[in-house]
Design a protein around this motif. Structure first.
Motif, PDB file in Angstrom:
ATOM      1  N   PHE A 129       0.827  -1.199   0.000  1.00 20.43           N
ATOM      2  CA  PHE A 129       0.000   0.000   0.000  1.00 20.43           C
ATOM      3  C   PHE A 129       0.868   1.259   0.000  1.00 20.43           C
ATOM      4  O   PHE A 129       0.646   2.172  -0.807  1.00 20.43           O
ATOM      5  CB  PHE A 129      -0.930   0.004   1.218  1.00 20.43           C
ATOM      6  N   LEU A 130       1.854   1.320   0.889  1.00 20.39           N
ATOM      7  CA  LEU A 130       2.720   2.503   0.953  1.00 20.39           C
ATOM      8  C   LEU A 130       3.540   2.667  -0.324  1.00 20.39           C
ATOM      9  O   LEU A 130       3.786   3.787  -0.771  1.00 20.39           O
ATOM     10  CB  LEU A 130       3.630   2.422   2.174  1.00 20.39           C
ATOM     11  N   GLY A 131       3.935   1.546  -0.932  1.00 19.21           N
ATOM     12  CA  GLY A 131       4.671   1.619  -2.195  1.00 19.21           C
ATOM     13  C   GLY A 131       3.820   2.211  -3.309  1.00 19.21           C
ATOM     14  O   GLY A 131       4.285   3.055  -4.080  1.00 19.21           O
ATOM     15  N   ILE A 132       2.565   1.788  -3.367  1.00 14.31           N
ATOM     16  CA  ILE A 132       1.664   2.325  -4.397  1.00 14.31           C
ATOM     17  C   ILE A 132       1.408   3.810  -4.163  1.00 14.31           C
ATOM     18  O   ILE A 132       1.441   4.620  -5.101  1.00 14.31           O
ATOM     19  CB  ILE A 132       0.356   1.511  -4.435  1.00 14.31           C
ATOM     20  N   VAL A 133       1.174   4.183  -2.916  1.00 11.41           N
ATOM     21  CA  VAL A 133       0.944   5.602  -2.593  1.00 11.41           C
ATOM     22  C   VAL A 133       2.182   6.422  -2.955  1.00 11.41           C
ATOM     23  O   VAL A 133       2.088   7.496  -3.558  1.00 11.41           O
ATOM     24  CB  VAL A 133       0.570   5.771  -1.106  1.00 11.41           C
ATOM     25  N   PHE A 134       3.357   5.910  -2.602  1.00  8.33           N
ATOM     26  CA  PHE A 134       4.598   6.612  -2.914  1.00  8.33           C
ATOM     27  C   PHE A 134       4.770   6.793  -4.416  1.00  8.33           C
ATOM     28  O   PHE A 134       5.103   7.887  -4.891  1.00  8.33           O
ATOM     29  CB  PHE A 134       5.794   5.843  -2.330  1.00  8.33           C
ATOM     30  N   LEU A 135       4.533   5.731  -5.184  1.00  6.00           N
ATOM     31  CA  LEU A 135       4.683   5.833  -6.636  1.00  6.00           C
ATOM     32  C   LEU A 135       3.660   6.788  -7.246  1.00  6.00           C
ATOM     33  O   LEU A 135       3.985   7.520  -8.197  1.00  6.00           O
ATOM     34  CB  LEU A 135       4.581   4.444  -7.272  1.00  6.00           C
ATOM     35  N   LEU A 136       2.450   6.811  -6.719  1.00  4.97           N
ATOM     36  CA  LEU A 136       1.459   7.774  -7.195  1.00  4.97           C
ATOM     37  C   LEU A 136       1.911   9.205  -6.918  1.00  4.97           C
ATOM     38  O   LEU A 136       1.764  10.092  -7.777  1.00  4.97           O
ATOM     39  CB  LEU A 136       0.095   7.513  -6.548  1.00  4.97           C
ATOM     40  N   LEU A 137       2.466   9.440  -5.740  1.00  9.29           N
ATOM     41  CA  LEU A 137       2.967  10.780  -5.421  1.00  9.29           C
ATOM     42  C   LEU A 137       4.139  11.174  -6.324  1.00  9.29           C
ATOM     43  O   LEU A 137       4.224  12.321  -6.771  1.00  9.29           O
ATOM     44  CB  LEU A 137       3.376  10.858  -3.948  1.00  9.29           C
ATOM     45  N   VAL A 138       5.007  10.218  -6.612  1.00  9.55           N
ATOM     46  CA  VAL A 138       6.122  10.490  -7.529  1.00  9.55           C
ATOM     47  C   VAL A 138       5.582  10.829  -8.921  1.00  9.55           C
ATOM     48  O   VAL A 138       6.044  11.771  -9.568  1.00  9.55           O
ATOM     49  CB  VAL A 138       7.102   9.289  -7.581  1.00  9.55           C
ATOM     50  N   CYS A 139       4.571  10.083  -9.384  1.00  6.63           N
ATOM     51  CA  CYS A 139       3.973  10.351 -10.695  1.00  6.63           C
ATOM     52  C   CYS A 139       3.329  11.740 -10.744  1.00  6.63           C
ATOM     53  O   CYS A 139       3.487  12.471 -11.732  1.00  6.63           O
ATOM     54  CB  CYS A 139       2.937   9.289 -11.053  1.00  6.63           C
ATOM     55  N   VAL A 140       2.629  12.107  -9.695  1.00  8.83           N
ATOM     56  CA  VAL A 140       2.004  13.443  -9.655  1.00  8.83           C
ATOM     57  C   VAL A 140       3.082  14.521  -9.677  1.00  8.83           C
ATOM     58  O   VAL A 140       2.978  15.508 -10.413  1.00  8.83           O
ATOM     59  CB  VAL A 140       1.099  13.588  -8.409  1.00  8.83           C
ATOM     60  N   HIS A 141       4.131  14.328  -8.892  1.00  7.82           N
ATOM     61  CA  HIS A 141       5.206  15.324  -8.871  1.00  7.82           C
ATOM     62  C   HIS A 141       5.889  15.437 -10.230  1.00  7.82           C
ATOM     63  O   HIS A 141       6.148  16.548 -10.713  1.00  7.82           O
ATOM     64  CB  HIS A 141       6.239  14.968  -7.800  1.00  7.82           C
ATOM     65  N   LEU A 142       6.176  14.308 -10.849  1.00  2.00           N
ATOM     66  CA  LEU A 142       6.827  14.347 -12.163  1.00  2.00           C
ATOM     67  C   LEU A 142       5.916  14.945 -13.224  1.00  2.00           C
ATOM     68  O   LEU A 142       6.386  15.654 -14.123  1.00  2.00           O
ATOM     69  CB  LEU A 142       7.296  12.952 -12.563  1.00  2.00           C
ATOM     70  N   SER A 143       4.618  14.712 -13.125  1.00  2.00           N
ATOM     71  CA  SER A 143       3.671  15.345 -14.047  1.00  2.00           C
ATOM     72  C   SER A 143       3.691  16.849 -13.872  1.00  2.00           C
ATOM     73  O   SER A 143       3.637  17.609 -14.844  1.00  2.00           O
ATOM     74  CB  SER A 143       2.258  14.820 -13.808  1.00  2.00           C
ATOM     75  N   TRP A 144       3.766  17.290 -12.628  1.00  2.00           N
ATOM     76  CA  TRP A 144       3.851  18.726 -12.348  1.00  2.00           C
ATOM     77  C   TRP A 144       5.140  19.309 -12.934  1.00  2.00           C
ATOM     78  O   TRP A 144       5.118  20.377 -13.543  1.00  2.00           O
ATOM     79  CB  TRP A 144       3.795  18.948 -10.827  1.00  2.00           C
ATOM     80  N   GLU A 145       6.254  18.600 -12.757  1.00  2.00           N
ATOM     81  CA  GLU A 145       7.536  19.054 -13.320  1.00  2.00           C
ATOM     82  C   GLU A 145       7.476  19.134 -14.849  1.00  2.00           C
ATOM     83  O   GLU A 145       7.949  20.090 -15.447  1.00  2.00           O
ATOM     84  CB  GLU A 145       8.670  18.109 -12.901  1.00  2.00           C
ATOM     85  N   VAL A 146       6.890  18.128 -15.489  1.00  2.00           N
ATOM     86  CA  VAL A 146       6.771  18.119 -16.949  1.00  2.00           C
ATOM     87  C   VAL A 146       5.909  19.287 -17.415  1.00  2.00           C
ATOM     88  O   VAL A 146       6.232  19.952 -18.410  1.00  2.00           O
ATOM     89  CB  VAL A 146       6.207  16.766 -17.447  1.00  2.00           C
ATOM     90  N   SER A 147       4.832  19.556 -16.718  1.00  2.00           N
ATOM     91  CA  SER A 147       3.959  20.674 -17.094  1.00  2.00           C
ATOM     92  C   SER A 147       4.720  21.992 -17.020  1.00  2.00           C
ATOM     93  O   SER A 147       4.603  22.842 -17.912  1.00  2.00           O
ATOM     94  CB  SER A 147       2.736  20.736 -16.172  1.00  2.00           C
ATOM     95  N   ALA A 148       5.493  22.164 -15.963  1.00  2.00           N
ATOM     96  CA  ALA A 148       6.281  23.393 -15.825  1.00  2.00           C
ATOM     97  C   ALA A 148       7.318  23.496 -16.940  1.00  2.00           C
ATOM     98  O   ALA A 148       7.533  24.577 -17.513  1.00  2.00           O
ATOM     99  CB  ALA A 148       6.952  23.438 -14.459  1.00  2.00           C
ATOM    100  N   LEU A 149       7.943  22.380 -17.282  1.00  2.00           N
ATOM    101  CA  LEU A 149       8.945  22.391 -18.357  1.00  2.00           C
ATOM    102  C   LEU A 149       8.302  22.656 -19.716  1.00  2.00           C
ATOM    103  O   LEU A 149       8.904  23.324 -20.568  1.00  2.00           O
ATOM    104  CB  LEU A 149       9.712  21.069 -18.374  1.00  2.00           C
ATOM    105  N   GLU A 150       7.110  22.117 -19.947  1.00  2.00           N
ATOM    106  CA  GLU A 150       6.413  22.393 -21.207  1.00  2.00           C
ATOM    107  C   GLU A 150       6.111  23.879 -21.337  1.00  2.00           C
ATOM    108  O   GLU A 150       6.279  24.461 -22.407  1.00  2.00           O
ATOM    109  CB  GLU A 150       5.110  21.593 -21.282  1.00  2.00           C
ATOM    110  N   GLU A 151       5.670  24.499 -20.255  1.00  2.00           N
ATOM    111  CA  GLU A 151       5.383  25.936 -20.277  1.00  2.00           C
ATOM    112  C   GLU A 151       6.657  26.731 -20.539  1.00  2.00           C
ATOM    113  O   GLU A 151       6.670  27.670 -21.336  1.00  2.00           O
ATOM    114  CB  GLU A 151       4.754  26.360 -18.938  1.00  2.00           C
ATOM    115  N   GLU A 152       7.739  26.343 -19.895  1.00  2.00           N
ATOM    116  CA  GLU A 152       9.012  27.034 -20.104  1.00  2.00           C
ATOM    117  C   GLU A 152       9.503  26.852 -21.541  1.00  2.00           C
ATOM    118  O   GLU A 152      10.006  27.797 -22.156  1.00  2.00           O
ATOM    119  CB  GLU A 152      10.049  26.501 -19.116  1.00  2.00           C
ATOM    120  N   THR A 153       9.340  25.659 -22.089  1.00  2.00           N
ATOM    121  CA  THR A 153       9.748  25.395 -23.470  1.00  2.00           C
ATOM    122  C   THR A 153       8.937  26.227 -24.448  1.00  2.00           C
ATOM    123  O   THR A 153       9.486  26.796 -25.399  1.00  2.00           O
ATOM    124  CB  THR A 153       9.590  23.895 -23.797  1.00  2.00           C
TER     125      THR A 153
END
Length: 128
Positions: free
Chosen positions: A70-94
């Motif tokens: 359970f904690l592994g799945i929650v952790f991976l979901l949080l990592v995915c959300v964070h990386l999606s946020w980072e990608v969105s910021a990079l797309e805007e900057e690009t």
């Protein structure tokens, strides 16, 4: 016993890998610290599996394995959300950089065309 050994060795191998990636500057510090924190939790729990059952009991979970999954799945979901946020910021900057580049290119092309036109005018005035 064998699973405990394999899990512990895997954790140590990951620890060495993360430290090496940080040393070579191939992994940013903010991500490296996150993975190091995870490993500092995983390695002791892998070496002392009964501790995991005790932690699971504190949270009211029947099995330590269920808690880890359970904690592994929650952790991976949080990592995915964070990386999606980072990608969105990079797309805007690009996009912003591409627009700035297009404006600069248009300005350079206009200056080049103006210089070419003035050079032609100068040639015509010398010839005429």
């Amino acid at each position: 016993m064998k699973l405990t050994l394999v899990t512990g060795l895997t954790g140590l191998l990951l620890l060495v890998t993360i430290v090496e990636l940080l040393r070579r500057r191939q992994l940013r510090e903010k991500y490296g610290m996150l993975w190091l924190a995870v490993l500092l939790i995983i390695i002791p729990l892998s070496l002392f599996p009964r501790l995991l059952d005790n932690v699971a009991g504190v949270f009211g979970v029947v099995s330590g394995v269920s808690l880890v999954l359970f904690l592994g799945i929650v952790f991976l979901l949080l990592v995915c959300v964070h990386l999606s946020w980072e990608v969105s910021a990079l797309e805007e900057e690009t996009r912003t950089l591409a627009e700035d580049f297009a404006l600069l290119r248009a300005e350079v092309d206009a200056d080049r065309a103006a210089r070419t036109e003035s050079a032609r005018d100068e040639l015509v005035s010398h010839d005429g």
